[in-house]
Design a protein around this motif. Sequence first.
Motif, mmCIF file in Angstrom:
data_model
loop_
_atom_site.group_PDB
_atom_site.id
_atom_site.type_symbol
_atom_site.label_atom_id
_atom_site.label_comp_id
_atom_site.label_asym_id
_atom_site.label_seq_id
_atom_site.Cartn_x
_atom_site.Cartn_y
_atom_site.Cartn_z
ATOM 1 N N VAL A 4 2.252 -8.726 5.805
ATOM 2 C CA VAL A 4 2.373 -7.267 5.777
ATOM 3 C C VAL A 4 1.402 -6.672 4.764
ATOM 4 O O VAL A 4 0.774 -5.640 5.011
ATOM 5 C CB VAL A 4 3.817 -6.846 5.448
ATOM 6 C CG1 VAL A 4 3.918 -5.333 5.304
ATOM 7 C CG2 VAL A 4 4.775 -7.334 6.527
ATOM 8 N N ARG A 5 1.264 -7.333 3.636
ATOM 9 C CA ARG A 5 0.348 -6.837 2.590
ATOM 10 C C ARG A 5 -1.088 -6.734 3.129
ATOM 11 O O ARG A 5 -1.777 -5.738 2.906
ATOM 12 C CB ARG A 5 0.374 -7.761 1.373
ATOM 13 C CG ARG A 5 -0.438 -7.227 0.179
ATOM 14 C CD ARG A 5 -0.670 -8.298 -0.860
ATOM 15 N NE ARG A 5 -1.580 -9.347 -0.388
ATOM 16 C CZ ARG A 5 -2.906 -9.198 -0.330
ATOM 17 N NH1 ARG A 5 -3.483 -8.066 -0.704
ATOM 18 N NH2 ARG A 5 -3.665 -10.191 0.115
ATOM 19 N N VAL A 6 -1.509 -7.764 3.855
ATOM 20 C CA VAL A 6 -2.861 -7.770 4.414
ATOM 21 C C VAL A 6 -3.000 -6.697 5.492
ATOM 22 O O VAL A 6 -4.000 -5.971 5.558
ATOM 23 C CB VAL A 6 -3.202 -9.164 4.983
ATOM 24 C CG1 VAL A 6 -4.517 -9.121 5.735
ATOM 25 C CG2 VAL A 6 -3.258 -10.184 3.852
ATOM 26 N N GLN A 7 -1.990 -6.565 6.348
ATOM 27 C CA GLN A 7 -2.025 -5.563 7.417
ATOM 28 C C GLN A 7 -2.161 -4.154 6.854
ATOM 29 O O GLN A 7 -2.882 -3.318 7.413
ATOM 30 C CB GLN A 7 -0.762 -5.664 8.270
ATOM 31 C CG GLN A 7 -0.706 -6.882 9.176
ATOM 32 C CD GLN A 7 0.617 -6.991 9.908
ATOM 33 O OE1 GLN A 7 1.617 -6.351 9.542
ATOM 34 N NE2 GLN A 7 0.632 -7.792 10.965
ATOM 35 N N LEU A 8 -1.470 -3.891 5.746
ATOM 36 C CA LEU A 8 -1.481 -2.556 5.148
ATOM 37 C C LEU A 8 -2.570 -2.377 4.098
ATOM 38 O O LEU A 8 -2.662 -1.318 3.483
ATOM 39 C CB LEU A 8 -0.107 -2.260 4.526
ATOM 40 C CG LEU A 8 1.080 -2.246 5.490
ATOM 41 C CD1 LEU A 8 2.370 -1.943 4.739
ATOM 42 C CD2 LEU A 8 0.863 -1.208 6.593
ATOM 43 N N ASP A 9 -3.364 -3.428 3.895
ATOM 44 C CA ASP A 9 -4.465 -3.380 2.932
ATOM 45 C C ASP A 9 -3.953 -3.012 1.533
ATOM 46 O O ASP A 9 -4.520 -2.153 0.845
ATOM 47 C CB ASP A 9 -5.538 -2.391 3.382
ATOM 48 C CG ASP A 9 -6.831 -2.530 2.585
ATOM 49 O OD1 ASP A 9 -7.077 -3.628 2.041
ATOM 50 O OD2 ASP A 9 -7.589 -1.541 2.490
#
Length: 327
Positions: free
Chosen positions: A164-169
Motif C-alpha cells: 500500500v505504501r508503494v501504491q500511494l507513493d
Amino acid sequence: MKAFSCRVCGNSLYFENSICITCHTRLGFSRAEHAIVPVDDQGQYADADGRTWYVCRNLKLSGCTWLTERPGDSCFACGLTRTRPNDEDVEALKEYKVAEGAKRRLVVELDTLGFPIVPRTEDPVNGLAFDLLSSAKQKVTIGHASGIITLDLAESDDAHREKVRVQLDEPYRTMLGHFRHEIGHYIEWQHVRGDLIEQARELFGNEEESYADAIERHYSEGPPAGWEGHYISMYATMHPFEDFAETFAHYMHICDTIETASAHGLTTVASPQSFTSFRDLVVGVWIPLSVALNQINRSMGKGPLYPFVIPAPVLDKLQFVADLPRR
C-alpha cells in the motif's frame, strides 16, 4: 519511550517484556508508576502504598503486560478497544496483537505529553474507543468519527503495508503511525475549540471545506505544486483535517524519538517537555538527530529513518500543536 530496567537484577528491558531474560522475573507495566515492575507467580504486584495490582487478562491473547486493579480484568489500554476479531479468527488475532502493542505505546506517549484519555465507556459522547477490524472478511475504512477510531488490522502485516505504501507513493507507513495520525483527528475534535479554531484556520485552512470534494481532488489531481514548502506530507495537502492529523502525528514521532534517544544517552535533552519552544527543539535537536539517524540507517543498507523535510510553515503548525491546552 523511556529506558526500562529490571528492579530485581538491573538488566535492561524492552517495553514489551513480560519476563526478564536474565533473572526470569515475571514483569508487568504499571501505568500509575510509568514503570515495568516485578510481579509474583500469580501475576500480582504490591505497590508502595500496599495496593495490589494484577496483570491484564489479555497477556496471552495480545501480549499485554499492563496492570489492572481487579483480578481477571482488562487493563486501561485494552479497555479502549471496542471491537476486535473473534477468538476463531486466528490470522486476524495475530495482526490484532501487533495493533494492540502499538496502541499501548500510543497511550504511554499521550500520558507523557499530558493529553487526557477518557474512555468511551465513561463518556459516551466525547470518549475514545477503537474498532480494530480485519479487511480480510469485510471492507474496512481507516478513520476517526466522533471519538471512534477504526483501523484495518491488515496494516499490521509488513507485506500488505509495504504494498500500500508503494501504491500511494508514501515515504513512511507503520501501524503506530496510523494510531498517531488518527488520534490527531480526535485531539483536534476535542482540543481545538473557541479562539483556537481561528488560529488553526490561519495555519491549516478552513476545516469546513467539503471533505468529499477534497478527497476527489486529491486522488484525481494530486498535491498542489510546491506543496513541499508548506506541508509535512502529500497526504496533508488533501484537507485541513488531514494537515492537522499529519502534523500531530509528526509531533508525536519527534517527541517519542527524542525521549528514547535521550534515555539511551544519544542526546543531552532531558525531555521534549523541557523546551519552552517546540520550534527550538525541532531546529536545535530533532533536525541534527534525525540526520544522524538517517545516516545510521543508510550504514545498515536501509532507507532513511525520518524521510521528511520540515519547512518553516510546518514549524509553525508543530508549535501550534505543541501549545494545545491539556484538558
